[in-house]
Design a protein around this motif. Structure first.
Motif, PDB file in Angstrom:
ATOM      1  N   ASP A 105       0.849  -1.198   0.031  1.00 55.43           N
ATOM      2  CA  ASP A 105      -0.039  -0.094   0.177  1.00 55.43           C
ATOM      3  C   ASP A 105       0.929   1.092   0.081  1.00 55.43           C
ATOM      4  O   ASP A 105       0.223   2.255  -0.424  1.00 55.43           O
ATOM      5  CB  ASP A 105      -0.896  -0.021   1.262  1.00 55.43           C
ATOM      6  CG  ASP A 105      -1.855  -0.875   1.066  1.00 55.43           C
ATOM      7  OD1 ASP A 105      -2.086  -1.636   0.118  1.00 55.43           O
ATOM      8  OD2 ASP A 105      -2.676  -1.398   2.291  1.00 55.43           O
ATOM      9  N   ALA A 106       2.012   1.153   0.451  1.00 49.70           N
ATOM     10  CA  ALA A 106       3.081   2.316   0.497  1.00 49.70           C
ATOM     11  C   ALA A 106       3.058   2.914  -0.927  1.00 49.70           C
ATOM     12  O   ALA A 106       3.425   4.117  -1.094  1.00 49.70           O
ATOM     13  CB  ALA A 106       4.278   1.889   1.183  1.00 49.70           C
ATOM     14  N   ALA A 107       2.972   2.029  -1.981  1.00 47.91           N
ATOM     15  CA  ALA A 107       3.156   2.662  -3.280  1.00 47.91           C
ATOM     16  C   ALA A 107       1.767   3.209  -4.018  1.00 47.91           C
ATOM     17  O   ALA A 107       1.984   3.217  -5.166  1.00 47.91           O
ATOM     18  CB  ALA A 107       3.885   1.410  -4.226  1.00 47.91           C
ATOM     19  N   ASP A 108       0.861   3.110  -3.127  1.00 41.93           N
ATOM     20  CA  ASP A 108      -0.439   3.711  -3.730  1.00 41.93           C
ATOM     21  C   ASP A 108      -0.271   4.663  -4.637  1.00 41.93           C
ATOM     22  O   ASP A 108      -1.012   4.756  -5.596  1.00 41.93           O
ATOM     23  CB  ASP A 108      -1.285   3.872  -2.719  1.00 41.93           C
ATOM     24  CG  ASP A 108      -2.343   2.551  -2.337  1.00 41.93           C
ATOM     25  OD1 ASP A 108      -2.411   1.549  -3.102  1.00 41.93           O
ATOM     26  OD2 ASP A 108      -3.274   2.529  -1.393  1.00 41.93           O
ATOM     27  N   ALA A 109       0.448   5.942  -4.137  1.00 39.95           N
ATOM     28  CA  ALA A 109       0.469   6.923  -4.995  1.00 39.95           C
ATOM     29  C   ALA A 109       1.477   7.089  -5.975  1.00 39.95           C
ATOM     30  O   ALA A 109       1.428   8.191  -6.633  1.00 39.95           O
ATOM     31  CB  ALA A 109       0.420   8.124  -3.897  1.00 39.95           C
ATOM     32  N   VAL A 110       2.425   6.178  -6.226  1.00 45.51           N
ATOM     33  CA  VAL A 110       3.235   6.072  -6.914  1.00 45.51           C
ATOM     34  C   VAL A 110       2.889   6.013  -8.392  1.00 45.51           C
ATOM     35  O   VAL A 110       2.005   5.069  -8.502  1.00 45.51           O
ATOM     36  CB  VAL A 110       4.395   5.070  -6.663  1.00 45.51           C
ATOM     37  CG1 VAL A 110       5.553   5.086  -7.811  1.00 45.51           C
ATOM     38  CG2 VAL A 110       5.079   5.301  -5.350  1.00 45.51           C
ATOM     39  N   THR A 111       3.134   6.719  -9.261  1.00 48.52           N
ATOM     40  CA  THR A 111       2.839   6.760 -10.645  1.00 48.52           C
ATOM     41  C   THR A 111       3.800   6.193 -11.539  1.00 48.52           C
ATOM     42  O   THR A 111       5.072   6.184 -11.114  1.00 48.52           O
ATOM     43  CB  THR A 111       2.115   8.163 -11.334  1.00 48.52           C
ATOM     44  OG1 THR A 111       3.148   9.041 -11.512  1.00 48.52           O
ATOM     45  CG2 THR A 111       1.114   8.695 -10.320  1.00 48.52           C
ATOM     46  N   LEU A 160      10.602   5.311  -3.798  1.00 45.60           N
ATOM     47  CA  LEU A 160      10.576   3.874  -3.307  1.00 45.60           C
ATOM     48  C   LEU A 160      12.012   3.313  -2.865  1.00 45.60           C
ATOM     49  O   LEU A 160      12.863   4.076  -3.001  1.00 45.60           O
ATOM     50  CB  LEU A 160      10.491   2.942  -4.819  1.00 45.60           C
ATOM     51  CG  LEU A 160       8.815   3.181  -5.148  1.00 45.60           C
ATOM     52  CD1 LEU A 160       8.775   2.202  -6.553  1.00 45.60           C
ATOM     53  CD2 LEU A 160       7.836   2.526  -3.955  1.00 45.60           C
ATOM     54  N   ILE A 161      11.959   2.245  -1.834  1.00 45.64           N
ATOM     55  CA  ILE A 161      13.109   1.922  -1.226  1.00 45.64           C
ATOM     56  C   ILE A 161      14.208   1.418  -2.353  1.00 45.64           C
ATOM     57  O   ILE A 161      13.767   0.748  -3.363  1.00 45.64           O
ATOM     58  CB  ILE A 161      13.007   0.987  -0.352  1.00 45.64           C
ATOM     59  CG1 ILE A 161      11.841   1.552   0.829  1.00 45.64           C
ATOM     60  CG2 ILE A 161      14.040   0.447   0.504  1.00 45.64           C
ATOM     61  CD1 ILE A 161      12.312   2.726   1.510  1.00 45.64           C
ATOM     62  N   ASP A 162      15.456   1.739  -2.051  1.00 44.81           N
ATOM     63  CA  ASP A 162      16.579   1.216  -3.118  1.00 44.81           C
ATOM     64  C   ASP A 162      16.486  -0.190  -2.832  1.00 44.81           C
ATOM     65  O   ASP A 162      16.841  -0.714  -1.678  1.00 44.81           O
ATOM     66  CB  ASP A 162      17.690   1.918  -2.766  1.00 44.81           C
ATOM     67  CG  ASP A 162      17.742   3.246  -3.180  1.00 44.81           C
ATOM     68  OD1 ASP A 162      17.069   3.939  -4.084  1.00 44.81           O
ATOM     69  OD2 ASP A 162      18.595   4.205  -2.595  1.00 44.81           O
ATOM     70  N   ARG A 167       7.102   1.109   3.471  1.00 39.63           N
ATOM     71  CA  ARG A 167       7.510   2.565   3.569  1.00 39.63           C
ATOM     72  C   ARG A 167       8.053   3.343   2.288  1.00 39.63           C
ATOM     73  O   ARG A 167       8.602   2.317   1.606  1.00 39.63           O
ATOM     74  CB  ARG A 167       8.265   2.841   4.726  1.00 39.63           C
ATOM     75  CG  ARG A 167       9.752   2.270   4.542  1.00 39.63           C
ATOM     76  CD  ARG A 167      10.512   2.714   5.980  1.00 39.63           C
ATOM     77  NE  ARG A 167      11.928   2.110   5.466  1.00 39.63           N
ATOM     78  CZ  ARG A 167      12.909   2.699   5.105  1.00 39.63           C
ATOM     79  NH1 ARG A 167      12.629   4.107   4.836  1.00 39.63           N
ATOM     80  NH2 ARG A 167      14.191   2.267   4.850  1.00 39.63           N
ATOM     81  N   THR A 168       7.911   4.445   2.252  1.00 37.89           N
ATOM     82  CA  THR A 168       8.866   5.308   1.212  1.00 37.89           C
ATOM     83  C   THR A 168       9.696   6.293   1.725  1.00 37.89           C
ATOM     84  O   THR A 168       9.334   6.653   2.917  1.00 37.89           O
ATOM     85  CB  THR A 168       7.916   5.933  -0.033  1.00 37.89           C
ATOM     86  OG1 THR A 168       6.768   6.695   0.834  1.00 37.89           O
ATOM     87  CG2 THR A 168       7.064   4.964  -0.640  1.00 37.89           C
TER      88      THR A 168
END
Length: 332
Positions: A96-102, A113-115, A142-143
């Motif tokens: 869910d932490a990536a929900d807003a990532v496009t 995003l985490i490396d 998390r981001t």
């Protein structure tokens, strides 16, 4: 012709440390589509004594990112995806932490995003692939920052972009690159290298200077990830790539212009980032650094000038050298 020779002699002087029985460099200077300098120095393979030449293929490292970005833009142009698609539309197993990532956030290193390199098993000798990057990120809840609010250079993002290319196209990423970019442009020896699947013709092997001598350091545990750095190419093939960035053989002019337009500031006040390109003033460029290779492409579109330096050694980073070479070519 004499002017070209003078430029060549000055560049030869700059390249002295690459000449002889040492890891190589290949240098290309294009002006108005013509190769005014096309020369290689040193050895592609120290073990066999194979000299580098303009057809030698080097691991491009992060210079590969412009091909990943172009793949995404081709699919956007085809109507197969949108740059503002949520990444989880294509990769729903991300947390869910990536929900807003496009997709656009991935292109511009603004996803947060985490490396993946930071969450790999540091003791593992097994090479990770793009799909393994996704599996690693599936465990990260998390981001680094709110997506779109900041910049942090992200190899994770470009590995995910390669997977999105696969989902949107229905093809393996390496096959998509071959069919949509390399083959149409006549880049016949360029390949997204997959051990056991493909081969690299006229391959340069990477070296590092350690304990007083050059030692082969050609692959690391991250060298099999394709989207962020796994393409091999030569200065001859990159001349064909550069030519296609001036016309609409691949991307329509509006899409190309978007790729070359600053989308975000970076951690260097002189550098902004587009889609797979760093932007400094009117200059478009990208470097590539990986174990045993240091590369750069620097384009001056208004002057119709491009400099490419590919090397199979860990040091030095050649961006400043490419800028020097460009200065010589402009001053001739």
């Amino acid at each position: 012709m004499k002017q070209h020779t003078t430029v060549q002699e000055r560049i030869d002087a700059l390249m002295r440390q690459y000449d002889g029985p040492v890891p190589s460099a290949s240098v290309l200077v294009l002006r108005d589509g013509e190769a005014i300098v096309r020369r290689s120095y040193g050895l592609a393979d120290l073990g066999s004594g194979t000299a580098a030449d303009p057809t030698t293929n080097y691991r491009l490292a992060s210079v590969s990112k412009q091909f990943t970005a172009t793949s995404i833009l081709l699919l956007a142009q085809d109507g197969r995806l949108r740059l503002d698609d949520p990444v989880r539309r294509w990769l729903p197993t991300l947390p869910d932490a990536a929900d807003a990532v496009t997709v656009r956030h991935l292109l511009t290193h603004t996803s947060g995003l985490i490396d993946y390199e930071d969450v790999m098993d540091p003791d593992s000798q097994v090479q990770v692939h793009d799909a393994d990057v996704l599996r690693l990120l599936e465990t990260q809840y998390r981001t680094y920052f709110v997506p779109g609010s900041d910049y942090r250079y992200s190899n994770s993002g470009y590995a995910l972009l390669a997977l999105i290319v696969e989902r949107a196209s229905g093809q393996r990423y390496a096959r998509f690159l071959h069919e949509r970019i390399f083959q149409p442009l006549g880049m016949t020896a360029t390949v997204a290298y997959e051990a056991g699947v493909s081969e690299v013709a006229r391959r340069a092997y990477g070296y590092s200077f350690e304990q007083g001598r050059w030692q082969r350091t050609d692959q690391s545990s991250t060298s099999a990830v394709l989207g962020d750095g796994g393409i091999y190419s030569s200065i001859d093939d990159l001349a064909r790539w550069d030519a296609a960035l001036y016309d609409e053989r691949l991307l329509r002019s509006q899409m190309l212009q978007e790729a070359f337009t600053p989308a975000t500031a970076t951690d260097d006040p002189d550098v902004q980032y587009g889609y797979g390109w760093r932007i400094t003033g009117e200059t478009l460029w990208h470097s590539g650094e990986t174990i045993g290779f240091r590369n750069v492409i620097v384009r001056y579109p208004r002057q119709h000038l491009t400099v490419v330096v590919l090397t199979n050694r860990n040091d030095p980073e050649p961006y400043a050298l490419a800028r020097q070479i460009a200065g010589l070519a402009m001053a001739k």
